[in-house]
Every structure is written in C-alpha cells, then in structure tokens.
Design an enzyme around this catalytic site. Structure first.
Site, PDB file in Angstrom:
ATOM      1  N   LEU A 118      42.580  71.581  69.351  1.00 15.29           N
ATOM      2  CA  LEU A 118      43.863  70.873  69.370  1.00 15.29           C
ATOM      3  C   LEU A 118      44.886  71.671  70.161  1.00 15.29           C
ATOM      4  CD1 LEU A 118      43.957  70.283  65.520  1.00 15.29           C
ATOM      5  CD2 LEU A 118      43.299  68.582  67.229  1.00 15.29           C
ATOM      6  N   CYS A 119      45.648  70.982  71.014  1.00 11.90           N
ATOM      7  CA  CYS A 119      46.767  71.602  71.714  1.00 11.90           C
ATOM      8  C   CYS A 119      47.895  70.585  71.773  1.00 11.90           C
ATOM      9  CB  CYS A 119      46.363  72.094  73.097  1.00 11.90           C
ATOM     10  SG  CYS A 119      46.035  70.782  74.289  1.00 11.90           S
ATOM     11  N   LEU A 120      48.928  70.864  72.521  1.00  8.29           N
ATOM     12  CA  LEU A 120      50.076  69.969  72.551  1.00  8.29           C
ATOM     13  C   LEU A 120      49.776  68.640  73.239  1.00  8.29           C
ATOM     14  CD1 LEU A 120      53.039  69.409  71.933  1.00  8.29           C
ATOM     15  CD2 LEU A 120      53.609  70.517  74.100  1.00  8.29           C
ATOM     16  N   GLY A 122      46.620  67.934  75.106  1.00  9.47           N
ATOM     17  CA  GLY A 122      45.221  67.635  75.363  1.00  9.47           C
ATOM     18  C   GLY A 122      44.689  68.276  76.624  1.00  9.47           C
ATOM     19  N   MET A 147      48.443  67.028  70.238  1.00  9.25           N
ATOM     20  CA  MET A 147      49.292  66.863  69.057  1.00  9.25           C
ATOM     21  C   MET A 147      50.429  65.878  69.307  1.00  9.25           C
ATOM     22  SD  MET A 147      47.903  68.506  66.626  1.00  9.25           S
ATOM     23  CE  MET A 147      49.236  68.511  65.431  1.00  9.25           C
TER      24      MET A 147
END
Length: 161
Positions: A118-120, A122, A147
């Site tokens: 998961l990151c901000l 993608g 996210m």
C-alpha cells in the site's frame, strides 16, 4: 523552506525516478473477483511470481481489498513514510515499513502469506511489489490507486490537515 516539505519533495522526486525505472521491469495484472479467491487460496508453492523473468504483481481494487483484508492469509504492508499517515491513516492491521527500509525488513513479513503493498497513489507499491517478489514472496498484490483510492472508497476522500 520547511525541512518537512523539503524531505517530502525529495522523497517524491526519488520515488518518481524509481517508479519510472521499475515500471519497465514488472508486469501488472488485474484480477476478477473469482480469480482473486482462487489465487489467494492457491498454495504459495504453486504461484509463479515471475513471467518471462519479470515480477508479476496483481492489482486490487479498493472493493477487492476490503473483501479480503481480514483474511488470516493476507498481510498488508504500508510502505508510506510515517508523516504521510497524518493525511490518510493506515488501514487497521497494516504493517508500516517505509519503502526505503523494505528490502532490509522483509524478514518481518511472512513470505507464505498473500502480501498487499500500500502507498499513497499506487505507484510506489509497484516498486515495493517488485522488491517483495525478488525476495521470495510468491503472491504479491498492490492497491490500484493507493490509499487515495481507499479513502475515496471509504467515503473519506478529504485528506486530514
């Protein structure tokens, strides 16, 4: 310039450079809901994380992630920097391992689990996925849209100040 802003800018610039280089070296695959369950339930030994020498990473929609995130065989890895959690908090149960530390901390994760990066937005999760596959994780996923997409799906699209 505020040190936090400068640090965030440097992370962004480095991330963009890494993403541009790593996108050429991964294969992203969307999976349908039926395929997803079959993939999750398949023994890790049957998964082939490489396709023609290129790491294979599966895209998840926020809806798909929501339906599987509490399974005992799914582990979530939030690779954002800790200061990024102020605007969009982590998904409960996600392990926080910033991308720059991931390679040295893969031993903290279970390679036999279905692993979701998961990151901000993608993008960095693709790089994280490549790192995980190359370190022996046979089934790696990333949240398409990151996210930000998760927050929108959950109805909390406004980042916290």
């Amino acid at each position: 310039m505020d040190r936090t802003i400068l640090f965030a800018f440097l992370i962004l610039a480095a991330s963009i450079a890494v993403i541009m280089m790593s996108r050429r070296r991964v294969r992203l695959m969307d999976v349908g809901d039926g395929e997803l369950i079959n993939l999750l339930d398949a023994p890790p030994s049957e998964a082939d994380p490489m396709e023609g020498g290129v790491p294979l990473i599966y895209n998840l929609t926020p809806e798909q992630l929501d339906s599987i995130r509490k399974r005992p065989d799914v582990q979530l890895v939030d690779i954002r920097q800790p200061f990024e959690h102020n605007s969009l908090p982590p998904i409960p149960g996600a392990e926080s391992i910033p991308l720059m530390q991931l390679r040295g901390r893969t031993h903290e994760l279970n390679p036999e689990s279905n692993t979701v990066a998961l990151c901000l937005s993608g993008h960095r999760s693709i790089t994280a996925g490549r790192t995980l596959v190359r370190n022996g994780f046979p089934k790696v996923f990333q949240l398409k849209g990151g996210m930000a997409a998760w927050a929108q799906y959950k109805g909390d699209a406004k980042p916290r100040e």
